[in-house]
Design an enzyme around this catalytic site. Sequence first.
Site, mmCIF file in Angstrom:
data_model
loop_
_atom_site.group_PDB
_atom_site.id
_atom_site.type_symbol
_atom_site.label_atom_id
_atom_site.label_comp_id
_atom_site.label_asym_id
_atom_site.label_seq_id
_atom_site.Cartn_x
_atom_site.Cartn_y
_atom_site.Cartn_z
ATOM 1 N N GLY A 7 0.828 -1.207 0.000
ATOM 2 C CA GLY A 7 0.000 0.000 0.000
ATOM 3 C C GLY A 7 0.856 1.248 0.000
ATOM 4 N N ASN A 8 0.201 2.350 -0.285
ATOM 5 C CA ASN A 8 0.878 3.642 -0.422
ATOM 6 C C ASN A 8 1.509 4.089 0.912
ATOM 7 O OD1 ASN A 8 1.686 6.072 -1.560
ATOM 8 N ND2 ASN A 8 -0.315 6.554 -2.414
ATOM 9 N N ILE A 9 2.294 5.129 0.836
ATOM 10 C CA ILE A 9 2.977 5.688 2.015
ATOM 11 C C ILE A 9 1.917 6.136 3.030
ATOM 12 C CG2 ILE A 9 4.603 7.455 2.833
ATOM 13 C CD1 ILE A 9 5.467 7.776 -0.164
ATOM 14 N N ALA A 11 -0.330 4.198 4.544
ATOM 15 C CA ALA A 11 -1.591 3.429 4.529
ATOM 16 C C ALA A 11 -1.795 2.615 5.816
ATOM 17 C CB ALA A 11 -1.610 2.503 3.315
ATOM 18 N N THR A 14 3.064 -0.806 8.234
ATOM 19 C CA THR A 14 3.936 -1.169 9.367
ATOM 20 C C THR A 14 3.090 -1.494 10.596
ATOM 21 O OG1 THR A 14 5.605 0.294 8.459
ATOM 22 C CG2 THR A 14 5.911 -0.362 10.744
ATOM 23 N N TYR A 43 14.242 12.916 -0.529
ATOM 24 C CA TYR A 43 13.109 13.841 -0.394
ATOM 25 C C TYR A 43 13.550 15.304 -0.574
ATOM 26 C CZ TYR A 43 9.711 10.256 0.719
ATOM 27 O OH TYR A 43 8.863 9.185 0.635
ATOM 28 N N GLN A 54 16.594 3.909 -5.525
ATOM 29 C CA GLN A 54 15.932 2.725 -6.099
ATOM 30 C C GLN A 54 16.835 1.498 -6.035
ATOM 31 O OE1 GLN A 54 12.752 2.638 -6.476
ATOM 32 N NE2 GLN A 54 12.861 4.794 -5.929
ATOM 33 N N ASP A 78 6.587 -6.199 5.276
ATOM 34 C CA ASP A 78 6.064 -4.849 5.122
ATOM 35 C C ASP A 78 6.569 -4.311 3.779
ATOM 36 O OD1 ASP A 78 5.672 -2.100 5.260
ATOM 37 O OD2 ASP A 78 6.399 -1.901 7.309
ATOM 38 N N ASP A 84 8.585 -1.476 -5.478
ATOM 39 C CA ASP A 84 9.732 -0.632 -5.837
ATOM 40 C C ASP A 84 9.748 -0.410 -7.339
ATOM 41 O OD1 ASP A 84 10.844 -0.446 -3.207
ATOM 42 O OD2 ASP A 84 11.432 -2.537 -3.390
HETATM 43 N N1 LIG Z 1 -5.937 2.244 11.307
HETATM 44 C C1 LIG Z 1 -5.243 3.253 11.843
HETATM 45 N N2 LIG Z 1 -5.841 4.084 12.714
HETATM 46 C C2 LIG Z 1 -5.158 5.108 13.251
HETATM 47 N N3 LIG Z 1 -3.874 5.393 13.001
HETATM 48 C C3 LIG Z 1 -3.235 4.584 12.137
HETATM 49 C C4 LIG Z 1 -3.873 3.467 11.515
HETATM 50 N N4 LIG Z 1 -2.981 2.848 10.705
HETATM 51 C C5 LIG Z 1 -1.836 3.549 10.815
HETATM 52 N N5 LIG Z 1 -1.983 4.587 11.676
HETATM 53 C C6 LIG Z 1 -0.971 5.583 12.010
HETATM 54 O O1 LIG Z 1 -0.604 6.238 10.790
HETATM 55 C C7 LIG Z 1 0.807 6.425 10.704
HETATM 56 C C8 LIG Z 1 1.342 5.709 9.478
HETATM 57 O O2 LIG Z 1 1.167 4.306 9.641
HETATM 58 P P1 LIG Z 1 2.274 3.274 9.160
HETATM 59 O O3 LIG Z 1 1.874 1.933 9.691
HETATM 60 O O4 LIG Z 1 3.656 3.769 9.508
HETATM 61 O O5 LIG Z 1 2.051 3.338 7.583
HETATM 62 P P2 LIG Z 1 2.926 2.740 6.406
HETATM 63 O O6 LIG Z 1 3.847 1.696 6.982
HETATM 64 O O7 LIG Z 1 1.931 2.162 5.442
HETATM 65 O O8 LIG Z 1 3.650 3.907 5.817
HETATM 66 C C9 LIG Z 1 1.389 5.922 12.020
HETATM 67 O O9 LIG Z 1 1.548 7.041 12.880
HETATM 68 C C10 LIG Z 1 0.304 4.964 12.544
HETATM 69 O O10 LIG Z 1 0.306 4.913 13.950
HETATM 70 N N1 LIG Z 2 11.166 2.205 -3.883
HETATM 71 C C1 LIG Z 2 10.945 3.355 -3.216
HETATM 72 N N2 LIG Z 2 11.193 4.544 -3.818
HETATM 73 C C2 LIG Z 2 10.990 5.723 -3.187
HETATM 74 N N3 LIG Z 2 10.581 5.797 -1.915
HETATM 75 C C3 LIG Z 2 10.328 4.642 -1.278
HETATM 76 C C4 LIG Z 2 10.479 3.376 -1.885
HETATM 77 N N4 LIG Z 2 10.136 2.416 -0.989
HETATM 78 C C5 LIG Z 2 9.797 3.065 0.136
HETATM 79 N N5 LIG Z 2 9.908 4.396 -0.037
HETATM 80 C C6 LIG Z 2 9.718 5.452 0.970
HETATM 81 C C7 LIG Z 2 8.318 5.914 1.217
HETATM 82 C C8 LIG Z 2 8.367 6.345 2.668
HETATM 83 O O1 LIG Z 2 8.859 7.671 2.793
HETATM 84 C C9 LIG Z 2 9.403 5.401 3.288
HETATM 85 C C10 LIG Z 2 8.803 4.238 4.018
HETATM 86 O O2 LIG Z 2 7.672 3.730 3.309
HETATM 87 P P1 LIG Z 2 6.251 3.522 4.057
HETATM 88 O O3 LIG Z 2 5.259 3.364 2.952
HETATM 89 O O4 LIG Z 2 5.996 4.716 4.915
HETATM 90 O O5 LIG Z 2 6.431 2.286 4.877
HETATM 91 O O6 LIG Z 2 10.193 4.936 2.207
#
Ligand SMILES: Nc1ncnc2c1ncn2[C@@H]1O[C@H](COP(=O)(O)OP(=O)(O)O)[C@@H](O)[C@H]1O
Ligand SMILES: Nc1ncnc2c1ncn2[C@H]1C[C@H](O)[C@@H](COP(=O)(O)O)O1
Length: 204
Positions: A7-9, A11, A14, A43, A54, A78, A84
């Site tokens: 899923g997207n950043i 989502a 983790t 970034y 990449q 995760d 990628d």
């Molecule tokens: N279902 C949810 N409800 C509330 N907060 C959430 C939920 N899922 C994720 N979060 C919060 O959103 C943020 C991003 O979640 P994270 O798991 O790091 O996303 P990802 O790994 O997809 O980038 C974290 O601060 C997390 O605690």
């Molecule tokens: N392949 C990727 N290219 C650019 N950025 C990436 C890639 N894989 C992960 N990322 C970035 C996006 C977020 O800033 C962090 C962690 O990903 P998240 O979806 O928050 O777990 O890395």
Amino acid sequence: MHIAVTGNIGAGKTTLTTMLSKHYGWDAQFEDVDHNPYLEDFYADMSKWSFALQIYFLGSRFRQVKEIRESGKNIIQDRTIYEDAHIFAENLNDMNLLSDRDFKNYEAVFTLMKSFISAPDLLIYLKSDVPNLVKKIYKRGREYEASISIEYLSKLNQKYEKWISNYTEGKLLVIEVDDIDFVEKPEDFGFILEKIEAELNGLF
Ligand SMILES: Nc1ncnc2c1ncn2[C@@H]1O[C@H](COP(=O)(O)OP(=O)(O)O)[C@@H](O)[C@H]1O
Ligand SMILES: Nc1ncnc2c1ncn2[C@H]1C[C@H](O)[C@@H](COP(=O)(O)O)O1
């Protein structure tokens, strides 16, 4: 058994990976974010650092897949190597932040790697709208992610939708995370567990 959360950043990958790993006692594999030598620079200047980032993610994800295969354990991962290539690298190329020459070079390495990997037994896609992704990225508070634009997240979401709608490599479960709260509501986490168990019926 290999399960992956995609899923997207922001989502919630983790968060869900951690919860599922605790619930089922599966080993978890997380992305290389905190010790990633390129992410913060990327970034700040995407065009300059996109190729290096990449290649770094590709290597790190390939190492994970190798470990999953060799361990013989139940592992929840995760994010996948497919994202990628099919989401991030492709999108950077579309946005002219990764040159055609570098993208072709990258794709050649990815194609070679793909012949050594197998898809997860189950892919769990966490689908979320851009405004909710923005809220969660803000809540997480990584400083260098403050520069992530709505345009970037929207383009990534479009890539995810396209990739998921064509995904045939293995079992797929789509969870619309904007409609539920699996963190605060045990019944919503239970709903996800039921869906997973229905998909994995026979593999448990
Ligand atoms: N279902 C949810 N409800 C509330 N907060 C959430 C939920 N899922 C994720 N979060 C919060 O959103 C943020 C991003 O979640 P994270 O798991 O790091 O996303 P990802 O790994 O997809 O980038 C974290 O601060 C997390 O605690
Ligand atoms: N392949 C990727 N290219 C650019 N950025 C990436 C890639 N894989 C992960 N990322 C970035 C996006 C977020 O800033 C962090 C962690 O990903 P998240 O979806 O928050 O777990 O890395």
